[in-house]
Design a protein around this motif. Structure first.
Motif, PDB file in Angstrom:
ATOM      1  N   TYR A   1      -2.440 -18.093 -29.664  1.00  0.00           N
ATOM      2  CA  TYR A   1      -1.491 -19.153 -29.336  1.00  0.00           C
ATOM      3  C   TYR A   1      -2.083 -20.528 -29.632  1.00  0.00           C
ATOM      4  CZ  TYR A   1       0.842 -22.706 -26.577  1.00  0.00           C
ATOM      5  OH  TYR A   1       1.456 -23.870 -26.193  1.00  0.00           O
TER       6      TYR A   1
ATOM      7  N   ASN B   1       1.232 -21.148 -32.315  1.00  0.00           N
ATOM      8  CA  ASN B   1       2.148 -20.526 -31.350  1.00  0.00           C
ATOM      9  C   ASN B   1       3.172 -19.617 -32.031  1.00  0.00           C
ATOM     10  OD1 ASN B   1       3.552 -22.658 -32.492  1.00  0.00           O
ATOM     11  ND2 ASN B   1       4.568 -23.267 -30.585  1.00  0.00           N
TER      12      ASN B   1
ATOM     13  N   HIS C   1       3.884 -15.522 -30.950  1.00  0.00           N
ATOM     14  CA  HIS C   1       5.168 -14.877 -30.661  1.00  0.00           C
ATOM     15  C   HIS C   1       5.479 -13.770 -31.661  1.00  0.00           C
ATOM     16  CE1 HIS C   1       6.351 -17.442 -27.365  1.00  0.00           C
ATOM     17  NE2 HIS C   1       6.105 -18.523 -28.071  1.00  0.00           N
TER      18      HIS C   1
ATOM     19  N   SER D   1      -0.082 -25.969 -21.421  1.00  0.00           N
ATOM     20  CA  SER D   1       0.821 -25.784 -22.559  1.00  0.00           C
ATOM     21  C   SER D   1       1.172 -24.312 -22.753  1.00  0.00           C
ATOM     22  CB  SER D   1       0.162 -26.341 -23.826  1.00  0.00           C
ATOM     23  OG  SER D   1       0.913 -26.031 -24.969  1.00  0.00           O
TER      24      SER D   1
ATOM     25  N   GLU E   1       4.823 -22.460 -22.453  1.00  0.00           N
ATOM     26  CA  GLU E   1       5.350 -21.674 -23.569  1.00  0.00           C
ATOM     27  C   GLU E   1       5.816 -20.298 -23.078  1.00  0.00           C
ATOM     28  OE1 GLU E   1       6.197 -21.260 -27.760  1.00  0.00           O
ATOM     29  OE2 GLU E   1       5.620 -22.980 -26.534  1.00  0.00           O
TER      30      GLU E   1
ATOM     31  N   ASN F   1       9.071 -20.880 -21.004  1.00  0.00           N
ATOM     32  CA  ASN F   1      10.236 -21.328 -21.777  1.00  0.00           C
ATOM     33  C   ASN F   1      10.754 -20.278 -22.745  1.00  0.00           C
ATOM     34  OD1 ASN F   1      10.069 -23.788 -20.476  1.00  0.00           O
ATOM     35  ND2 ASN F   1       8.912 -24.771 -22.131  1.00  0.00           N
ATOM     36  N   THR F   2       9.913 -19.339 -23.123  1.00  0.00           N
ATOM     37  CA  THR F   2      10.323 -18.344 -24.117  1.00  0.00           C
ATOM     38  C   THR F   2      10.542 -16.969 -23.506  1.00  0.00           C
ATOM     39  OG1 THR F   2       7.999 -17.891 -24.667  1.00  0.00           O
ATOM     40  CG2 THR F   2       9.129 -19.547 -25.989  1.00  0.00           C
TER      41      THR F   2
END
Length: 501
Positions: free
Chosen positions: A17, A21, A25, A192, A196, A199-200
């Protein structure tokens, strides 16, 4: 408590990440495969290195690697409750899991030290980031972390022979002060990452090469251009421009997606050469530079290539960790007046002994005095001869005689005195050779130096059968021979161009 239904987040995922990033994912969602992180040959020495590190401690329980994951976590938790120090401790908190090489309990301070063992010579950011990941998981488990310690390699260590003295070879460092001084940076990276994940969660991710944080430097190294630059996958050719770095990313953002789309006003002289070659399909050749480059070459010339191993645990007396030790060379000698090409080679097949003296002795016999020696990135070949001569003085005269006779055959390609559009911006022998000849490393069993290094180390570690050893030795000779023969082909091509252009 660990929810078995939650997909674990590992240290390697966290480090991925921080590098990109998008890649994090893509791998996590199973859209692309995780890139292989295994280096050629590294694991062949890991067991011995690990044992040297572990021998510095006593009365420590080890979590066996053969245990099932769940059993490893449970055994670690039991030992933590008993305040026992642990090798290969398995930690988990919420969805985060990690394995720590050594979790040490300090009775006096009633807390824990996190240790890592790394066969490296210097500390890089990923080491500090790894420690911070361990810290987050450990503190989530209510462990009181006192500090961070690292065992790595003392690169100035010179192996005297016999059993290695860990006190001389290993460097034990308390990196707690450095961790504390950079804690703000580490906390921001972790914050951070947490955002992430939040939020995902259960949402589709919008992949964008331009919006990747931290940003990718090049589409050429992008894990999946079809996701991150959908519809513009072919635009990665602008990242082949030499010395473009972040500039190429700006070009991509401006809509440039091919060599010819980038205006000349934004290109350096070297980049303009590349652009013209790719548009016209013609080979660029700077005759004047080549005439000056080859003016001092002798009529008979030699083409030399070494293969070496560079183990991080030294094998031979008077060697250092990571030092390149030659075990094979290939030498082609071209006599332009007689129009003859002679091949000489030496492969050290006595695997249990130091190859340096036999290699240098035979090279001294095979290499005619007073002739130009071409190598590709000749710093490597010169360093091998020099370091051998420093340990074995009988080769000092040979080194003094040949060191001024070398010419680097990579230089013209780095300087773009010659450029073939098939190089795609690259200047390695493996990329250049197929552009100017019918030869290629593609058909060989061994295709690159790292693999050659690994294969010979396998022989030393006796990880091959007698039949396989014979095959590996032949493969090594074939690989090295093509390297020096390829240099000859490139030299002949340059000479022919000089004579007709």
């Amino acid at each position: 408590m660990f929810d078995s239904e939650v997909t674990p987040v590992t240290k390697s995922q966290y480090l991925q990440y921080l590098r990109c990033n998008n890649a994090f994912h893509l791998i996590r969602e199973g859209l692309v495969q995780k890139p292989s992180s295994a280096s050629f040959g590294g694991y062949l020495e890991w067991g011995d290195f690990l044992q040297l590190c572990r021998n510095q401690f006593h009365d420590v329980t080890t979590i066996d690697k053969t245990l099932e994951k769940e059993e490893s976590f449970q055994k670690t938790e039991t030992l933590i409750l008993k305040k026992k120090s642990i090798f290969h401790a398995h930690l988990r908190f919420k969805e985060f899991v990690s394995t720590v090489e050594y979790l040490e309990y300090d009775n006096e301070q009633e807390g824990w030290f996190l240790w890592d063992f790394r066969p490296i010579g210097s500390i890089k950011q990923d080491i500090l980031r790894s420690f911070y990941f361990y810290k987050q998981v450990a503190e989530g488990m209510s462990l009181r972390i006192l500090g961070y310690k690292l065992i790595r390699i003392q690169t100035k260590f010179v192996y005297p022979g016999g059993p290695i003295n860990p006190e001389d070879y290993l460097l034990v460092e308390d990196i707690t002060p450095r961790m504390e001084s950079e804690m703000g940076t580490r906390e921001e990276e972790w914050r951070s990452f947490q955002e992430e994940l939040k939020n995902t969660k259960e949402q589709s991710v919008r992949y964008s090469f331009l919006e990747a944080k931290p940003s990718c430097r090049s589409l050429k190294t992008c894990l999946s251009p079809s996701h991150c630059a959908k519809g513009k996958e072919t635009a990665k050719e602008i990242f082949d421009f030499r010395d473009s770095s972040e500039l190429a990313k700006q070009w991509f953002a401006s809509g440039y997606n091919s060599y010819d789309s980038v205006p000349d006003s934004e290109l350096s002289p070297i980049q303009k050469i590349q652009k013209e070659a790719h548009i016209t399909g013609n080979i660029h050749f700077d005759r004047k530079s080549f005439e000056a480059y080859l003016v001092n070459a002798t009529k008979s010339v030699a083409f030399l290539d070494f293969e070496s191993i560079n183990p991080y645990i030294p094998l031979y007396p008077q060697t250092r960790p990571f030092q390149h030790i030659p075990y094979l060379y290939s030498l082609h000698i071209w006599d332009s007046e007689k129009n003859t090409l002679t091949h000489k080679t030496y492969l050290h097949e006595d695997i249990g002994s130091d190859p340096r003296v036999p290699v240098m002795s035979q090279l001294q016999k095979d290499l005619p005095p007073g002739i130009t020696i071409f190598s590709f990135n000749d710093f490597f070949e010169k360093l091998i001869i020099q370091e051998s001569a420093e340990v074995f003085p009988e080769f000092l005269e040979f080194w003094e005689r040949v060191k001024s006779m070398f010419i680097d055959l990579a230089l013209p390609f780095k300087k773009l005195w010659i450029y073939h559009p098939g190089q795609n911006g690259k200047a390695s022998l493996k990329e250049i050779l197929p552009c100017f000849s019918t030869e290629s490393h593609g058909g060989l069993s061994i295709r690159e130096g790292q693999d050659a290094n690994y294969q010979y180390l396998r022989l030393i570690k006796k990880q091959v059968t007698a039949e396989e050893k014979k095959r590996v030795l032949e493969d090594l000779k074939a690989y090295c021979k093509l390297d020096s023969y390829g240099l000859f082909l490139i030299y002949r091509m340059l000479q022919e161009r000089l004579s007709v252009i």
